[in-house]
Write a protein that holds these residues in place. Structure first.
Motif, mmCIF file in Angstrom:
data_model
loop_
_atom_site.group_PDB
_atom_site.id
_atom_site.type_symbol
_atom_site.label_atom_id
_atom_site.label_comp_id
_atom_site.label_asym_id
_atom_site.label_seq_id
_atom_site.Cartn_x
_atom_site.Cartn_y
_atom_site.Cartn_z
ATOM 1 N N GLY A 26 -32.175 18.654 42.640
ATOM 2 C CA GLY A 26 -30.824 19.125 42.908
ATOM 3 C C GLY A 26 -30.773 19.895 44.213
ATOM 4 O O GLY A 26 -31.496 20.874 44.394
ATOM 5 N N GLY B 200 -28.046 21.469 45.698
ATOM 6 C CA GLY B 200 -26.908 22.364 45.921
ATOM 7 C C GLY B 200 -27.398 23.633 46.599
ATOM 8 O O GLY B 200 -28.502 23.667 47.168
ATOM 9 N N TYR B 201 -26.594 24.697 46.531
ATOM 10 C CA TYR B 201 -27.024 25.962 47.127
ATOM 11 C C TYR B 201 -28.333 26.441 46.513
ATOM 12 O O TYR B 201 -29.229 26.925 47.201
ATOM 13 N N GLN C 260 -32.446 15.077 45.920
ATOM 14 C CA GLN C 260 -30.985 15.242 45.849
ATOM 15 C C GLN C 260 -30.359 13.856 45.747
ATOM 16 O O GLN C 260 -30.654 12.977 46.553
ATOM 17 N N ASN C 261 -29.482 13.682 44.769
ATOM 18 C CA ASN C 261 -28.959 12.334 44.520
ATOM 19 C C ASN C 261 -27.775 11.944 45.398
ATOM 20 O O ASN C 261 -27.223 10.859 45.246
ATOM 21 N N ALA D 75 -18.365 28.808 49.573
ATOM 22 C CA ALA D 75 -19.367 29.640 48.894
ATOM 23 C C ALA D 75 -18.866 31.071 48.792
ATOM 24 O O ALA D 75 -18.434 31.667 49.779
ATOM 25 N N GLN D 76 -18.945 31.613 47.581
ATOM 26 C CA GLN D 76 -18.521 32.993 47.342
ATOM 27 C C GLN D 76 -19.671 33.796 46.746
ATOM 28 O O GLN D 76 -20.734 33.256 46.439
ATOM 29 N N THR E 168 -31.657 10.267 46.043
ATOM 30 C CA THR E 168 -32.725 10.084 45.066
ATOM 31 C C THR E 168 -32.348 10.835 43.795
ATOM 32 O O THR E 168 -32.094 12.039 43.837
ATOM 33 N N SER F 255 -30.228 21.182 39.182
ATOM 34 C CA SER F 255 -29.315 20.032 39.143
ATOM 35 C C SER F 255 -27.926 20.425 38.667
ATOM 36 O O SER F 255 -27.024 19.597 38.667
ATOM 37 N N THR G 234 -18.259 20.312 39.091
ATOM 38 C CA THR G 234 -18.429 20.822 37.726
ATOM 39 C C THR G 234 -18.938 22.253 37.783
ATOM 40 O O THR G 234 -19.628 22.648 38.724
ATOM 41 N N ALA H 59 -32.496 27.505 38.727
ATOM 42 C CA ALA H 59 -31.636 28.368 39.545
ATOM 43 C C ALA H 59 -30.270 27.719 39.644
ATOM 44 O O ALA H 59 -30.138 26.509 39.474
ATOM 45 N N ARG I 142 -22.110 32.209 38.527
ATOM 46 C CA ARG I 142 -22.127 30.813 38.957
ATOM 47 C C ARG I 142 -21.783 30.586 40.426
ATOM 48 O O ARG I 142 -21.973 29.488 40.938
ATOM 49 N N VAL I 143 -21.235 31.608 41.090
ATOM 50 C CA VAL I 143 -20.819 31.339 42.467
ATOM 51 C C VAL I 143 -22.034 31.040 43.350
ATOM 52 O O VAL I 143 -23.150 31.421 43.054
ATOM 53 N N MET I 144 -21.770 30.333 44.456
ATOM 54 C CA MET I 144 -22.863 29.638 45.137
ATOM 55 C C MET I 144 -23.825 30.546 45.893
ATOM 56 O O MET I 144 -25.021 30.277 45.935
HETATM 57 C C1 FAD Z 1 -13.394 23.403 42.094
HETATM 58 C C2 FAD Z 1 -14.428 24.492 41.998
HETATM 59 C C3 FAD Z 1 -14.169 25.727 42.555
HETATM 60 C C4 FAD Z 1 -15.149 26.699 42.555
HETATM 61 N N1 FAD Z 1 -14.918 27.858 43.238
HETATM 62 C C5 FAD Z 1 -15.981 28.524 43.691
HETATM 63 C C6 FAD Z 1 -15.862 29.372 44.829
HETATM 64 O O1 FAD Z 1 -14.774 29.613 45.358
HETATM 65 N N2 FAD Z 1 -16.997 29.899 45.333
HETATM 66 C C7 FAD Z 1 -18.216 29.671 44.757
HETATM 67 O O2 FAD Z 1 -19.207 30.155 45.283
HETATM 68 N N3 FAD Z 1 -18.347 28.921 43.653
HETATM 69 C C8 FAD Z 1 -17.272 28.298 43.147
HETATM 70 N N4 FAD Z 1 -17.402 27.411 42.123
HETATM 71 C C9 FAD Z 1 -18.670 27.331 41.353
HETATM 72 C C10 FAD Z 1 -19.806 26.708 42.103
HETATM 73 O O3 FAD Z 1 -19.362 25.690 42.940
HETATM 74 C C11 FAD Z 1 -20.893 26.164 41.180
HETATM 75 O O4 FAD Z 1 -21.142 26.991 40.107
HETATM 76 C C12 FAD Z 1 -22.138 25.979 42.046
HETATM 77 O O5 FAD Z 1 -21.918 24.873 42.881
HETATM 78 C C13 FAD Z 1 -23.398 25.822 41.332
HETATM 79 O O6 FAD Z 1 -24.419 25.592 42.306
HETATM 80 P P1 FAD Z 1 -25.714 24.798 41.950
HETATM 81 O O7 FAD Z 1 -26.552 24.692 43.170
HETATM 82 O O8 FAD Z 1 -26.284 25.371 40.722
HETATM 83 O O9 FAD Z 1 -25.176 23.358 41.486
HETATM 84 P P2 FAD Z 1 -24.355 22.217 42.215
HETATM 85 O O10 FAD Z 1 -23.505 22.728 43.301
HETATM 86 O O11 FAD Z 1 -23.693 21.473 41.104
HETATM 87 O O12 FAD Z 1 -25.485 21.313 42.873
HETATM 88 C C14 FAD Z 1 -26.355 20.530 42.126
HETATM 89 C C15 FAD Z 1 -26.747 19.319 42.943
HETATM 90 O O13 FAD Z 1 -27.727 18.573 42.238
HETATM 91 C C16 FAD Z 1 -27.444 17.206 42.331
HETATM 92 N N5 FAD Z 1 -28.029 16.556 41.157
HETATM 93 C C17 FAD Z 1 -27.554 16.591 39.896
HETATM 94 N N6 FAD Z 1 -28.334 15.852 39.086
HETATM 95 C C18 FAD Z 1 -29.323 15.346 39.850
HETATM 96 C C19 FAD Z 1 -30.426 14.503 39.584
HETATM 97 N N7 FAD Z 1 -30.654 14.037 38.353
HETATM 98 N N8 FAD Z 1 -31.237 14.179 40.598
HETATM 99 C C20 FAD Z 1 -31.006 14.636 41.846
HETATM 100 N N9 FAD Z 1 -29.964 15.433 42.160
HETATM 101 C C21 FAD Z 1 -29.133 15.793 41.165
HETATM 102 C C22 FAD Z 1 -25.936 17.157 42.370
HETATM 103 O O14 FAD Z 1 -25.466 15.976 42.960
HETATM 104 C C23 FAD Z 1 -25.592 18.378 43.201
HETATM 105 O O15 FAD Z 1 -25.517 18.059 44.552
HETATM 106 C C24 FAD Z 1 -16.408 26.450 41.967
HETATM 107 C C25 FAD Z 1 -16.644 25.241 41.338
HETATM 108 C C26 FAD Z 1 -15.673 24.266 41.343
HETATM 109 C C27 FAD Z 1 -15.959 22.958 40.700
#
Ligand code: FAD
Ligand code: CA
Ligand code: CA
Length: 755
Positions: A193, A195-196, A216-217, A233-234, A287, A324, A441, A527, A542-544
């Motif tokens: 994954g 993401g951030y 990263q997929n 990102a917040q 991937t 992820s 999500t 994480a 949950r914020v990024m």
């Molecule tokens: C519309 C919306 C508004 C939001 N508002 C805010 C905001 O204003 N500020 C803020 O900071 N947060 C906000 N959030 C929350 C925040 O975006 C999420 O909680 C945050 O993105 C989580 O980060 P993460 O890195 O854990 O996961 P993600 O951002 O979900 O990243 C996970 C990554 O892993 C990849 N992945 C998943 N499964 C696999 C796999 N099997 N193999 C390879 N890769 C995979 C996904 O494609 C994705 O790119 C919001 C969320 C949404 C949906």
């Protein structure tokens, strides 16, 4: 018998037995030229494979094309794996129509027109006199037609498999790909994954001397914070116990002016450049992790699908990090987790529209949600924001495609109301500019660690010895917005947020390290949004930027595991001091290996200045002063409003009659009599009878304070009286909202020796 015919098919596909039947599978996502089609990897676990989608916002997209060589000439029957994506709702019309062109000629069948489920739609027979053939997908609508794969077979008895197993082995067999995963290497840390959280974990571990695979997929990094989803990102960085945490996140975070803003504002390329600059990271974009090998409670390897070629790859690792969001790796490995199936945060597909110089048509969309202008909040400033959210009561994993498609129906239905119904006059020149096809999500699965962080921990500031990542966002939970939920009560598509402002937004509450590793899989970290917290606690963590800082800590902890050949849990139990030392280092610190000396950069960013109290500094006041920043709160309290003259950096207030309680605890230096004072800022909406309890040696004493009246003592205090306290015990002052006739106000308590 079936087994034997399978072998023959394999052999013939490989061209060894040319007189036998041939079956060929062409994955749509493997087409070298995608035209205007997009690769959708979101639902592989649900329907078995990546697929191509014609996301043209109502304008048919350009053809996707490929060429291939058949094992032999002859008459082939052809199938296309697809679905009618609105059929599950019985919606009128078939928006996802497309054709398959074979050597430039469309087959007579229109695909995407039948079946609510993914299935093989029959396309008839074609006679090939040449082995070299060309295939193309021709979109007819621009409205999200989808094609998983194309099957051709010259075996008249062939029946396509009805099977949604992810990356099922028949796919590789008929694509001519090796069954076994190709070795992608051995790594110290495999991060799933990008993401951030995953990006920060990879960079942090690499700088601490670990060899990292980042899987990263998607074609870009950033997750919800990428140009594909466009969430800004917040959360605040660089504060609290470890003010260097956040320096890595700040290297790649967006500077977006709006959410959703333009694609460029989300700077996918900068995120990738930061990762590519690390020699210790191998980045695997496109991937998708879908399998795991393990031995008891240890993960040995991750198996992942190259989403364009269909090949499998095996990533061997000593440590793994599930970033992820969906806890995919954790679930596959058998890590303890929880899934909240109802009343959870939903999925959003944000969107943008603009006003052109001239009139722009938008086709009718009878299959979309039937909306009129007052069925949705007007998308101001050309933006459909975060609250275009659905799926609160849908299964957060199994119903992902359902939610995304419902969001698309909502957006297109709303835009239809703007363009072709009551909104028409005002929106003649309006055009859809962008609609996310990747759903954002928020809440899917929580992997469980040695600590499961709760709201009370955060609000009451429960200290953990391993507290590290500062969470600063309010507890922000989402619910369907009632006024827009009437038309489609089963699937509301507009949300409202409820903010519980009891989090210390300035210093942050330090999330414990023990939320960041699995309690039962001994080499698994996590994480980001899939960490070990309750639903309410996810509301803040949950914020990024906060999730990114979790990644920073995980990367450092991984290097300690390697250095001492120990588990993530051992880092807490035996090497916590070492982890804290690493967390105090500038984010740009490096070491060549986990055993090499640390190279601290000569000019790290200056440490942030300690946050000065905006109000009266408690340290300047005589006696003991317990500010609200040290108090324990239960129930719902709002943070600082506009009243001035407070102690410390603010005050809190709670609604009359609620269950809110504020508790200011203290100990006295010697037995004796003390005057206890309470500070407030007067206001006409405050209670005249704020109920206050003093817990003292004489027992519980009740006092009422008129918080509408200006306090008479210096610095805004009123006296609660003189009470006896002894040493060695924790005494307290409590303010309650129950029984109050206005807002109750909690700023600070002062305890002074009585003359
Ligand atoms: C519309 C919306 C508004 C939001 N508002 C805010 C905001 O204003 N500020 C803020 O900071 N947060 C906000 N959030 C929350 C925040 O975006 C999420 O909680 C945050 O993105 C989580 O980060 P993460 O890195 O854990 O996961 P993600 O951002 O979900 O990243 C996970 C990554 O892993 C990849 N992945 C998943 N499964 C696999 C796999 N099997 N193999 C390879 N890769 C995979 C996904 O494609 C994705 O790119 C919001 C969320 C949404 C949906
Ligand atoms: Ca496919
Ligand atoms: Ca205060």
């Amino acid at each position: 018998m079936r087994c034997l015919s399978t072998i023959l098919v394999v052999l013939s596909a490989a061209g060894w037995l040319s007189s036998r039947a041939a079956t060929v599978l062409v994955e749509a996502e493997s087409f070298p030229s995608l035209g205007g089609w997009v690769v959708d990897t979101q639902f592989i676990e649900i329907m078995g494979s990546p697929y191509l989608m014609a996301h043209g916002l109502g304008k048919p997209v350009n053809d996707a094309e490929t060429a291939l060589t058949l094992p032999q000439t002859g008459t082939y029957r052809i199938w296309v794996r697809t679905k009618d994506w609105v059929a599950r709702w019985g919606a009128p019309g078939t928006p996802g129509r497309f054709q398959l062109l074979v050597n430039g000629q469309p087959l007579p069948v229109t695909f995407g027109t039948e079946g609510a489920e993914w299935h093989w739609q029959a396309g008839g027979e074609v006679r090939f006199t040449q082995r070299e053939i060309k295939l193309a997908l021709r979109d007819l609508t621009g409205f999200n037609g989808r094609c998983d794969a194309i099957l051709l077979s010259d075996d008249p008895h062939f029946v396509p498999p009805h099977d949604s197993t992810p990356a099922a082995s028949w796919r590789r067999r008929w694509s001519g790909l090796p069954e076994k995963p190709r070795d992608a290497g051995e790594f110290d840390l495999v991060v799933v994954g990008g993401g951030y959280a995953g990006t920060a974990a990879a960079v942090s571990a690499a700088r601490m001397g670990c060899k990292v695979a980042l899987i990263q997929n998607r074609p870009v990094l950033g997750g919800n914070g990428s140009s594909e989803i466009r969430v800004w990102a917040q959360g605040k960085t660089r504060r609290g116990l470890f003010p260097r945490l956040g320096e890595i996140v700040e290297e790649f975070m967006d500077q977006a002016k709006a959410s959703p803003g333009t694609a460029e504002e989300f700077a996918d390329d900068r995120k990738e450049a930061v990762v590519r600059a690390e020699k210790n990271i191998q980045l695997f974009l496109n991937t998708h992790a879908l399998g795991v090998e393990k031995n008891g409670q240890r993960i040995l390897a991750v198996v992942a699908l190259d989403v364009r070629t269909g090949e499998l790859r095996r990533f061997q690792g000593r440590l793994f990090a599930d970033c992820s969001g969906h806890a995919t790796l954790g679930r596959m490995s058998g890590a303890d987790h929880t899934v909240r199936e109802t009343d959870h945060l939903g999925m959003s597909n944000m969107w943008r529209w603009r006003t052109n110089q001239t009139a722009t048509p938008f086709p009718p969309v009878p299959w979309a949600l039937d909306l009129s202008m007052n069925d949705f909040p007007y998308p101001r400033n050309g933006r459909g924001e975060w609250f275009w959210e659905t799926g609160f009561n849908r299964h957060p994993l199994h119903d992902l495609e359902y939610m995304r498609d419902w969001n698309l129906r909502a957006v297109f239905g709303a835009f239809h109301a703007m363009k072709n119904k009551e909104g028409r006059e005002a929106h003649l020149n309006a055009e859809l500019e962008w609609v996310a096809y990747i759903g954002g999500t928020r809440e899917s699965v929580q992997l469980l660690g040695d600590v499961i962080l709760t709201r009370d921990d955060i609000v009451e500031k429960r200290p953990f010895p391993d507290g590290c990542v500062p969470t600063t966002w309010d507890i922000d939970l989402h619910y369907p917005r009632e006024e827009y939920a009437k038309k489609y009560p089963q699937d509301p598509f507009i949300s409202r947020a409820v903010f519980d402002q009891s989090v210390d937004r300035e210093h942050g509450y330090p999330v414990p390290y023990r939320c960041l590793y699995s309690r039962n899989m001994e080499n698994l970290f996590m994480a980001g949004r899939n960490v070990s917290v309750t639903h309410e606690a996810l509301g803040t963590v949950r914020v990024m930027k906060t999730g990114g800082m979790m990644g920073e800590v995980v990367g450092k902890a991984a290097s300690i595991c390697l250095k001492h050949d120990c588990t993530p849990r051992d880092v807490f139990e035996r090497y916590l001091t070492e982890l804290k030392t690493l967390c105090h280092l500038p984010g740009a610190t490096r070491r060549a290996t986990v055993h090499a000396p640390l190279q601290i950069p000569p000019n790290p960013p200056p440490l942030p200045a300690p946050v000065p109290p905006e109000g009266i500094d408690p340290k300047t006041l005589p006696g003991l002063v317990i500010d609200d920043a040290q108090a324990k709160f239960s129930g719902t309290w709002s943070e600082k409003g506009s009243l001035k003259g407070y102690i410390g950096s603010g005050y809190r207030y709670a609604t009359a009659g609620s269950k809110a309680v504020a508790r200011f605890e203290f100990q006295v230096p010697q037995d004796g009599r003390y005057e206890v004072r309470l500070a407030h800022q007067p206001h006409e909406n405050r209670a005249k009878n704020t109920p206050v309890t003093v817990f003292c040696a004489e027992g519980e004493k009740q006092v009422e304070v008129n918080q509408q009246a200006a306090p008479l003592l210096p610095h805004g205090f009123v006296s609660l009286g003189i009470f006896r306290f002894s040493t060695g015990k924790v005494w307290a002052v409590e303010i309650r909202a129950a029984g109050a006739n206005g807002y109750v106000h909690a700023d600070a308590v002062q305890v002074l020796p009585a003359p």
